[in-house]
Design an enzyme around this catalytic site. Structure first.
Site, PDB file in Angstrom:
ATOM      1  N   HIS A 124       0.870  -1.118   0.160  1.00 36.55           N
ATOM      2  CA  HIS A 124       0.098   0.050  -0.144  1.00 36.55           C
ATOM      3  C   HIS A 124       0.948   1.080  -0.023  1.00 36.55           C
ATOM      4  O   HIS A 124       0.336   2.158  -0.220  1.00 36.55           O
ATOM      5  CB  HIS A 124      -0.966  -0.123   1.086  1.00 36.55           C
ATOM      6  N   ASP A 164      -2.696 -10.624  -2.083  1.00 31.37           N
ATOM      7  CA  ASP A 164      -3.203 -10.283  -0.975  1.00 31.37           C
ATOM      8  C   ASP A 164      -4.813  -9.564  -1.228  1.00 31.37           C
ATOM      9  O   ASP A 164      -5.168  -9.231  -2.174  1.00 31.37           O
ATOM     10  CB  ASP A 164      -2.450  -9.029  -0.337  1.00 31.37           C
ATOM     11  N   HIS A 166      -6.496  -7.224  -0.384  1.00 31.50           N
ATOM     12  CA  HIS A 166      -6.466  -5.774  -0.714  1.00 31.50           C
ATOM     13  C   HIS A 166      -5.694  -5.370  -1.779  1.00 31.50           C
ATOM     14  O   HIS A 166      -4.476  -5.946  -2.101  1.00 31.50           O
ATOM     15  CB  HIS A 166      -6.010  -4.821   0.625  1.00 31.50           C
ATOM     16  N   ASP A 257      -4.418 -12.772   3.627  1.00 27.22           N
ATOM     17  CA  ASP A 257      -5.758 -12.460   4.293  1.00 27.22           C
ATOM     18  C   ASP A 257      -7.046 -12.640   3.724  1.00 27.22           C
ATOM     19  O   ASP A 257      -8.076 -12.256   3.791  1.00 27.22           O
ATOM     20  CB  ASP A 257      -5.835 -10.731   4.642  1.00 27.22           C
TER      21      ASP A 257
END
Length: 448
Positions: A124, A164, A166, A257
């Site tokens: 991120h 991931d 996200h 995740d």
């Protein structure tokens, strides 16, 4: 890297126990005896500066010093989902440096493959901004290092696979115009309502200029995606494009995740080894995994172990018995293929109806509309109704701040989708992750 933790010692999903649990699992399975174990190594500023701004590097380098003691929390509050303490600087440098080190060794042929068990995560982090638990973009820095600092190794094309749950917004932006790097991300998106809660992860974001077509997003419309959904994406998008791209090395932003049981992801992937195994046929098996997210200690340690078994023996653990992908998965795959077919000939053929008709029942969703405009209107209506339901509970609690808006996001971490139950989190005006008050909304009724 364990020195990086919340300044007040409160619980946070991204905590030192994540890598401790992984290491304990690997030790019990005897993995360290079967591979080379390397010590963490700090990155040099010059390599980090290839992608991050000077201001950002100066901040991360110095934020753990004593001169920042009184303003460290205030600095962290200026970023999205970030905490800082006296160990954050060292941890960030070790995480980035460790990924560089193993990527260099794999590229040289000293190691066949590698897994960097590091934290804080990185995908991120943008050029000038820490966010989403990430301080430096570890994977992006390592890719840049191979391409720009190790020309003699002949690494001309890098495939970054981000699984991931996200979207890796930082990695995408750093290679937006670079055709040497193919960035592939599969993630929960929900039309921009899932963290990082913007349209950067939509399938229309394909890169720009010489990098057009070298950024591939597969955005899930809903949670609960599992093995069958990911396998469909691998078989019909990632693997065909990887074959055409022919990378010299693969770096995986290995967030776990999306695993079943993760408190933030809301997906149902079983150990990721089947996804990794399919990548081993590319780049002569030169693959580097770098830990990103994953917040259930059992699932994250089991997933890393499963991936290590693949790296060592090329023997994946089977996926779940779920038969078919969701209808929404086929819809997303077809949209991605249509958008990218001009750049990748392998995506030009339409998927046969006989294949796409094999689908699982639709998961619980806020809206199943194909129209983004209709989806946004529905979301606004749902939010408005829920605000009314919450009012009688919130008002008596004085100055409580209620955080809501995205299902299972990092910015509103205590809200998740559990069947048809929505969890809402309220805090006493703090941006830290403290469960001060919880209530459940089910069928319009408040259950505390």
């Amino acid at each position: 890297m364990c020195k990086h933790h919340t300044p007040d010692g409160d619980h946070h999903p991204e905590n030192p126990y994540r890598i401790k649990a992984i290491w304990n699992k690997l030790q019990k399975a005897g993995i360290p005896r079967r591979c080379v174990v390397l010590n963490a190594k700090e990155a040099e500023d010059k390599y980090i500066l290839s992608l991050h701004s000077k201001n950002h590097v100066n901040l991360i380098r110095n934020v753990s010093s004593k001169q920042f003691d009184l303003r460290r929390n205030r600095i962290a509050s200026n970023f999205n989902s970030i905490y800082l303490n006296e160990g954050s600087s060292e941890a960030a440098y070790l995480a980035a440096g460790s990924v560089i080190e193993v990527a260099d060794r794999v590229a040289k042929g000293e190691l066949n493959s590698a897994f960097a068990v590091v934290r804080p995560p990185g995908h991120h982090a943008e050029q000038d901004e820490a966010m989403g638990f990430c301080l430096y973009n570890n994977v992006a820095i390592a890719a840049s290092f191979l391409l720009n600092e190790r020309l003699e190794l002949g690494i001309n094309k890098v495939l970054i696979v981000d699984w991931d749950v996200h979207h890796g917004n930082g990695t995408q932006k750093m290679f937006w115009k670079d055709p040497r790097v193919l960035v592939f991300s599969v993630h929960r998106h929900e039309f921009g309502t899932f963290y990082p809660a913007n349209n950067d992860g939509f399938y229309t974001m394909i890169g720009e200029g010489p990098g057009a077509g070298y950024n591939i997003n597969v955005p899930w419309e809903n949670g609960s995606c599992g093995d069958a959904d990911y396998l469909a994406v691998w078989d019909h998008i990632l693997l065909p494009v990887a074959k055409e791209f022919a990378p010299d090395i693969i770096i995986v932003s290995a967030g776990f995740d999306a695993a079943a049981g993760d408190p933030l992801g809301g997906c149902l992937v079983t150990p990721y080894s089947f996804m990794l195994n399919k990548l081993m046929d590319f780049a002569q098996g030169k693959i580097v995994l770098a830990l990103e997210g994953g917040y259930n200690l059992e699932s994250i340690s089991n997933s890393v172990l499963a991936c290590m078994e693949v790296l060592l023996e090329h023997k994946p653990i089977s996926g779940s018995s779920e038969a078919y992908p969701f209808e929404s998965t086929w819809r997303v795959i077809q949209a991605v293929c249509r958008k990218l077919s001009a750049f990748w000939s392998t995506l030009a053929d339409e998927l046969p109806t006989k294949l796409t008709s094999k689908k699982a029942p639709s998961p619980h969703m806020i809206s199943s509309s194909d129209s983004e405009d209709e989806y946004e209107k529905t979301l606004d209506a749902v939010t408005e109704n829920l605000e009314t339901v919450l009012q009688d509970v919130i008002e008596p609690l004085g100055k409580l701040k209620v955080e809501y808006g995205h299902v299972a996001t990092e910015s509103a971490p205590w809200r998740s989708e559990l069947s048809k139950v929505d969890v809402w989190y309220a805090s006493f005006g703090s941006n830290m992750w403290k469960p001060r008050f919880l209530c459940y909304i089910q069928g319009g009724q408040i259950v505390t």
